[in-house]
Design an enzyme around this catalytic site. Structure first.
Site, short mmCIF file in Angstrom:
data_model
loop_
_atom_site.label_atom_id
_atom_site.label_comp_id
_atom_site.label_asym_id
_atom_site.label_seq_id
_atom_site.Cartn_x
_atom_site.Cartn_y
_atom_site.Cartn_z
N CYS A 1 46.11 -2.23 -48.09
CA CYS A 1 45.88 -2.43 -49.52
C CYS A 1 46.83 -1.59 -50.37
O CYS A 1 48.01 -1.90 -50.40
CB CYS A 1 44.41 -2.19 -49.82
SG CYS A 1 43.88 -3.16 -51.22
N GLU B 1 39.23 -0.99 -42.13
CA GLU B 1 38.34 0.17 -41.93
C GLU B 1 36.95 -0.11 -42.49
O GLU B 1 35.97 0.50 -42.07
CB GLU B 1 38.96 1.44 -42.54
CG GLU B 1 38.91 1.58 -44.06
CD GLU B 1 39.88 0.66 -44.82
OE1 GLU B 1 40.52 -0.20 -44.20
OE2 GLU B 1 39.95 0.80 -46.05
N HIS C 1 41.05 -4.52 -45.92
CA HIS C 1 40.59 -3.21 -45.44
C HIS C 1 39.93 -3.31 -44.06
O HIS C 1 38.71 -3.50 -43.98
CB HIS C 1 39.56 -2.63 -46.42
CG HIS C 1 40.14 -2.19 -47.71
ND1 HIS C 1 40.50 -0.88 -47.96
CD2 HIS C 1 40.44 -2.87 -48.84
CE1 HIS C 1 40.98 -0.78 -49.18
NE2 HIS C 1 40.96 -1.97 -49.74
#
Ligand code: GLN
Length: 201
Positions: free
Chosen positions: A93, A187, A185
């Site tokens: 990002c 994560e 993302h």
């Protein structure tokens, strides 16, 4: 005793890989958590000298302008460019925005590691954030979940840039030499496959 434990926890290598996560701003702790899940202790990179000895660096999402301010204040540009030439980097990002050669909306400085043009907030504002299943990608067999938070959009790529994932025919993950850039993302949705690809484990 505690100190030794800390030392060990702070830096364990896997096959000689030493992984750092840029920890100036943004959601670096979720990346660290993901790496822990995979059995990899990583180093929080807060100072330029923390880059020394690393073989892999993750540049997390957050706010690219805030990260740029840090970069300008302490001259991170050259050390990071140099690191990216010799080692592996993954930007997610805002991290992807920083790796791009050209940034628009608005135009801003970047590390120019990946020859691509990226548009900040390319899908709109915070309310236009979305989650989308990505079926077509190179990270593994199973679909992955793309979490797009005020995400940038890759507008164009130049020769040599490989598309690793796309939605609606648009690249959302690319690779160029040693660098990976994702507009979503991994994560947040805990996509281990992405980390395994990056770390080749
Ligand atoms: N919109 C942010 C930027 O332009 C990126 C958002 C994110 O990293 N989730 O820097």
């Amino acid at each position: 005793m505690w100190q030794n434990f800390q030392k060990r926890r702070n830096f364990q290598t896997v096959d000689g890989k030493k992984v750092g996560v840029l920890a100036l701003q943004g959601d670096f702790s979720l990346h660290i958590k993901m790496l822990n899940t995979l059995g990899i202790e990583s180093k929080e990179v807060k100072k330029i000298e923390d880059l020394k000895e690393l073989t892999h660096l993750i540049i997390p999402g957050g706010e690219s302008t805030t990260l740029l301010n840090f970069f300008q204040k302490e001259n991170w540009f050259e050390p990071l460019k140099d690191f990216s030439r010799k080692n592996k980097v993954m930007g997610t990002c805002a991290g992807a925005i920083l790796l791009a050669e050209e940034v628009e909306n608005p135009q801003q400085e970047s590390l120019k590691v990946i020859p691509m043009k990226i548009r900040r907030n390319g899908y709109g504002r915070q309310v236009d954030s979305f989650i989308k299943k990505i079926e077509k990608h190179s990270f593994g067999e199973k679909p992955i979940e793309g979490v797009f938070i005020r995400a940038p959009r890759i507008i164009s790529i130049k020769e040599g840039v490989k598309v690793l994932a796309e939605i609606n025919g648009e690249p959302v993950a690319v690779e160029y030499k040693n660098a990976l850039a994702l507009t979503f993302h991994p994560e947040v949705s805990e996509e281990e496959a992405v980390y395994k690809y990056f770390l080749r484990i």
